[in-house]
Design an enzyme around this catalytic site. Structure first.
Site, PDB file in Angstrom:
ATOM      1  CB  SER A   1      -4.141   1.629   3.942  1.00 50.45           C
ATOM      2  OG  SER A   1      -3.531   1.442   3.072  1.00 50.45           O
TER       3      SER A   1
ATOM      4  CE  LYS B   1      -4.785   1.672  -0.652  1.00 40.51           C
ATOM      5  NZ  LYS B   1      -4.628   0.185  -0.179  1.00 40.51           N
TER       6      LYS B   1
ATOM      7  CB  SER C   1      -0.785  -0.217   0.773  1.00 41.97           C
ATOM      8  OG  SER C   1      -2.507  -1.414   1.262  1.00 41.97           O
TER       9      SER C   1
END
Length: 273
Positions: free
Chosen positions: A84, A31, A28
């Site tokens: 997230s 992101k 993640s």
């Protein structure tokens, strides 16, 4: 850890590295690139309505987006960067005026423009996908870009925030990056998937023994369970303690000329592990 890199985030000077250009799954932490791309591509008030596939991705660490509703860019960025949310990542990609595939192409074009040449995005969420990768060095590049982006920067130091559809009720989501919850002057992003293990990129303002403050950036990839936060903190503290003895081992790409963003206050707890 499989790889790590330490940099002075003000100058971009790399201070110490370990396999810092190795291509690895980044989970993640991608992101950050999703957010920077969305700042350029997604209107503040999109007309896109959330699809079932976006609200319920295959694997869901989710921000709670609802099918058929429209979300502002700010609400989606809150859901993306705090808990997230994979649903928020998919929603931002789907909100691109030219569609999801165009958004992914724009992510990769943005990575190249920033000099993150070890990075290739396949999904906006960072879930495991063939061909997706980044590096410890590139994660520092992406964090610097996020901090310099006037749309994205305010979300990096929020501990909580509202997520709700336009003209509908909202709910509060909370930051899921343990390092920043423990050391709240820091900014950054964490991630986890089974292939990637724990990934983390953070910047922490730290005082050196000489009494000067430096923004120490550390990116770590492939940390075993239980060591992502403590290991990253150990590298941060080591770099601060030894800053005046370290020598340049590389250089991050220069930020765009129009980059401008706010930064946190110095961490008064130098040496706390």
């Amino acid at each position: 850890m499989r790889a790590w890199a330490i940099a002075d985030m003000d100058t971009g000077v790399l201070l110490a590295v370990h396999h810092h250009r190795r291509w690895l799954p980044q989970a993640s932490t991608i992101k950050l690139l999703t957010a920077v791309t969305a700042a350029d591509r997604v209107p503040a008030m999109p007309q896109h309505r959330i699809t079932r596939a976006e609200a319920h991705p295959q694997f869901c660490t989710c921000a709670g987006l609802r099918v058929g509703r429209r979300y502002s860019r700010a609400a989606s960025l809150t859901g993306l960067l705090l808990p997230s949310g994979n649903d928020a990542a998919e929603a931002l990609a789907g909100s691109d005026p030219h569609g999801h595939a165009a958004f992914i192409r724009a992510m990769n074009a943005t990575a190249r423009r920033l000099g993150a040449t070890d990075t290739h995005a396949v999904t906006p969420s960072g879930l495991t996908a063939a061909g997706a990768h980044s590096s410890a060095r590139d994660l520092l590049v992406l964090l610097r870009a996020a901090q310099a982006n006037r749309v994205v920067a305010p979300f990096l130091h929020k501990a909580s925030g509202p997520v709700g559809p336009l003209h509908g009720p909202s709910h509060v989501v909370y930051r899921a990056t343990d390092y920043i919850n423990i050391y709240p002057t820091a900014e950054g992003k964490s991630g986890y998937t089974t292939p990637a293990l724990n990934t983390l990129v953070v910047e922490t303002p730290m005082y050196t023994p000489a009494g000067r403050m430096h923004r120490i950036g550390v990116a770590t990839l492939g940390s075993p369970s239980g060591y992502s936060t403590s290991g990253t903190r150990a590298l941060t503290v080591w770099a601060a303690h030894n800053y005046d003895r370290l020598r340049r081992v590389g250089q991050l790409p220069h930020l765009p000329r129009n980059a401008r963003g706010g930064h946190a206050s110095p961490d008064p707890t130098l040496g706390v592990r």
